[in-house]
Motif scaffolding. Structure first.
Motif, PDB file in Angstrom:
ATOM      1  N   SER A   6       0.705  -0.542   0.108  1.00 26.53           N
ATOM      2  CA  SER A   6      -0.150  -0.239  -0.005  1.00 26.53           C
ATOM      3  C   SER A   6       0.748   1.119   0.117  1.00 26.53           C
ATOM      4  CB  SER A   6      -0.945  -0.449   1.034  1.00 26.53           C
ATOM      5  OG  SER A   6      -0.148   0.071   2.940  1.00 26.53           O
ATOM      6  N   ALA A   7       0.474   2.069  -0.302  1.00 23.17           N
ATOM      7  CA  ALA A   7       1.032   3.485  -0.090  1.00 23.17           C
ATOM      8  C   ALA A   7       1.552   3.991   0.975  1.00 23.17           C
ATOM      9  CB  ALA A   7       0.515   4.816  -0.782  1.00 23.17           C
ATOM     10  N   GLN A   8       0.444   3.591   2.289  1.00 17.58           N
ATOM     11  CA  GLN A   8       1.370   3.600   3.554  1.00 17.58           C
ATOM     12  C   GLN A   8       2.884   3.259   3.745  1.00 17.58           C
ATOM     13  OE1 GLN A   8       0.276   6.513   5.759  1.00 17.58           O
ATOM     14  NE2 GLN A   8       2.129   5.787   6.766  1.00 17.58           N
ATOM     15  N   ALA A  10       4.578   1.792   1.819  1.00 21.28           N
ATOM     16  CA  ALA A  10       5.652   2.405   1.455  1.00 21.28           C
ATOM     17  C   ALA A  10       6.200   4.067   1.553  1.00 21.28           C
ATOM     18  CB  ALA A  10       4.713   2.463  -0.550  1.00 21.28           C
ATOM     19  N   ILE A  11       5.130   4.340   2.174  1.00 16.88           N
ATOM     20  CA  ILE A  11       5.754   5.441   2.510  1.00 16.88           C
ATOM     21  C   ILE A  11       7.158   4.982   3.988  1.00 16.88           C
ATOM     22  CG2 ILE A  11       5.434   7.551   4.539  1.00 16.88           C
ATOM     23  CD1 ILE A  11       3.076   8.329   3.155  1.00 16.88           C
ATOM     24  N   CYS A  22       7.028   2.040  -8.525  1.00 19.37           N
ATOM     25  CA  CYS A  22       6.497   2.720  -8.063  1.00 19.37           C
ATOM     26  C   CYS A  22       5.090   2.491  -9.993  1.00 19.37           C
ATOM     27  CB  CYS A  22       6.030   4.092  -8.062  1.00 19.37           C
ATOM     28  SG  CYS A  22       3.663   5.099  -8.315  1.00 19.37           S
ATOM     29  N   LEU A  39      10.649   5.905  -7.724  1.00 16.91           N
ATOM     30  CA  LEU A  39      10.248   7.286  -7.115  1.00 16.91           C
ATOM     31  C   LEU A  39      11.100   8.446  -7.749  1.00 16.91           C
ATOM     32  CD1 LEU A  39       9.317   6.262  -3.292  1.00 16.91           C
ATOM     33  CD2 LEU A  39       8.237   5.829  -5.755  1.00 16.91           C
ATOM     34  N   THR A  45       2.600  12.610  -5.341  1.00 18.90           N
ATOM     35  CA  THR A  45       1.745  13.335  -6.063  1.00 18.90           C
ATOM     36  C   THR A  45       1.144  11.852  -5.873  1.00 18.90           C
ATOM     37  OG1 THR A  45       1.021  13.586  -7.640  1.00 18.90           O
ATOM     38  CG2 THR A  45       0.910  15.558  -5.840  1.00 18.90           C
ATOM     39  N   PHE A  47       2.045   8.725  -4.237  1.00 13.70           N
ATOM     40  CA  PHE A  47       1.427   8.595  -3.344  1.00 13.70           C
ATOM     41  C   PHE A  47       0.196   8.947  -2.815  1.00 13.70           C
ATOM     42  CE2 PHE A  47       5.455   8.428  -2.575  1.00 13.70           C
ATOM     43  CZ  PHE A  47       6.421   7.428  -2.058  1.00 13.70           C
ATOM     44  N   TYR A  52      -1.770   4.067  -8.401  1.00 15.66           N
ATOM     45  CA  TYR A  52      -0.803   3.683  -8.467  1.00 15.66           C
ATOM     46  C   TYR A  52      -0.561   3.349  -7.304  1.00 15.66           C
ATOM     47  CZ  TYR A  52       0.526   7.620 -11.074  1.00 15.66           C
ATOM     48  OH  TYR A  52       0.542   8.926 -12.442  1.00 15.66           O
ATOM     49  N   PHE A  54       2.772   0.438  -5.621  1.00 12.22           N
ATOM     50  CA  PHE A  54       4.418   0.450  -5.293  1.00 12.22           C
ATOM     51  C   PHE A  54       4.488  -1.034  -4.693  1.00 12.22           C
ATOM     52  CE2 PHE A  54       1.613   4.081  -3.874  1.00 12.22           C
ATOM     53  CZ  PHE A  54       2.063   4.780  -4.466  1.00 12.22           C
TER      54      PHE A  54
END
Length: 368
Positions: A6-8, A10-11, A22, A39, A45, A47, A52, A54
């Motif tokens: 997920s985006a979270q 990925a962060i 991505c 990245l 944006t 995320f 998108y 990841f």
């Protein structure tokens, strides 16, 4: 090949120092990207955009010149996640279960991959390490059931016979076996390179060429480097010994040639005969030629003594009173033997300075 996160997640992975990839997943109208990008090639944006996806770029390793992703580790897996276990005869497709002993050992000992392709590459690398080429690799489903517990009896315990698959896993995935395979591969590569470097050391033609072989041993220990060091030192010793004998030989050859040519000069009856020996010293250095030139100069002076009624050319140069008179003597110098021209020209230049200073009505000591 890559697990979607997920985006979270990925962060969090970026904050943990991992490399995150991505790609555009598509929205039903636009086609999705086939490849993932780093990245730095996509806007920040992504995320917060819904279209998108990841993944974490997995590290690779190389064994026997075959590159594959590093085996997955237990802390990277979740219960029920699909994994591929590398077996000696096939690839087993199964799901991760922390309570399954065989699966846990397979992962812990580095025999599990997240995808079929890299599992096959890892098996091929193992085979190539020991000189075998593995081509046809079958993928089987395995480890679907948890291993049964042994039933305890009141009088004696009857051991459950392990299946053929379990026996193979228990042997191949033992940590000592895995380490031994890697050590053997590394030892084979080391010995092959060592033998090649020792051979090149024996063929080295110079000390510099022999010492240059050390650049291939940057990752070796002192103990590993010792055989090559002995071979290089032995070659250097031989090169230096040969060079010493060569220098001695050249020195003796020069001394013999000098004695012969010196005798020719001493017995020369004409200037031409004395000068001819210079042509036989072209392979000498200037320092080697200098003593013979001195003897030739002496001999030429003996063969061409100045007439009693005239002063020598050197005296006539020193007696010049004008620059015009001195220039006429330069013509005479140029007609002399080449061996003594430089010395006579030094007298000409000295007298020219004296005449020029006298024309100014002063001498160097007049300024003191």
């Amino acid at each position: 090949m890559n697990n979607i996160i997920s985006a979270q997640e990925a962060i969090s992975a970026v904050q943990a120092g991992k490399i995150v990839l991505c790609r555009y997943a598509g929205n039903g109208t636009l086609h999705p990207d086939q490849e993932f990008s780093t990245l730095d090639q996509v806007p920040a944006t992504v995320f917060f955009a819904p279209d998108y996806e990841f993944c974490i770029k997995r590290e690779t390793t190389t064994l026997a010149e075959i590159q594959f992703t590093k085996p997955v580790e237990p802390h990277d897996l979740e219960f029920g996640q699909e994994i591929f276990i590398v077996m000696p005869t096939c690839i087993l497709r199964t799901q991760y279960d922390s309570e399954h002993g065989d699966i846990c050992l397979s992962v812990a000992n580095g025999f599990a991959q997240l995808d079929e392709e890299n599992a096959k590459l890892q098996l091929q690398a193992f085979g190539k390490t020991f000189g075998n080429m593995i081509t046809d690799i079958e993928v089987k489903d395995g480890f679907n059931d948890k291993p049964k517990k042994r039933a305890a009896r009141s009088k004696k315990v009857e051991e459950q016979k392990p299946t053929v698959v379990q026996s193979v896993i228990n042997s191949i995935e033992n940590s000592l076996v895995a380490e031994s395979m890697i050590e053997k591969a590394q030892d084979t590569q080391y010995r092959n390179l060592l033998n090649e470097l020792i051979e090149r050391a024996s063929l080295a033609r110079t000390v510099i060429e022999a010492n240059a072989l050390y650049k291939y041993t940057a990752q070796w220990t002192d103990e590993q480097r010792k055989p090559l060091e002995d071979a290089i030192n032995a070659k250097i010793s031989k090169l230096e010994k040969d060079e010493f004998h060569l220098d001695i030989g050249k020195k003796s050859e020069y001394e013999i040639e000098f004695a012969d040519l010196h005798a020719v000069v001493m017995h020369a009856e004409t200037p031409a005969e004395a000068n001819d020996v210079i042509g036989k010293t072209q392979h000498w250095t200037e320092e080697q030629r200098k003593p013979l030139i001195v003897e030739i100069s002496k001999k030429l002076a003996d063969l061409n003594p100045p007439e009693k009624s005239e002063s020598s050319l050197m005296c006539r140069i020193n007696n010049c009173q004008t620059l015009e008179e001195l220039d006429s003597k330069v013509i005479e110098v140029q007609q002399c033997d080449p061996v003594i021209q430089d010395r006579l020209m030094s007298y000409v230049n000295q007298r020219r300075t004296e005449i020029s200073l006298a024309a100014d009505d002063r001498m160097p000591w007049d300024d003191e």
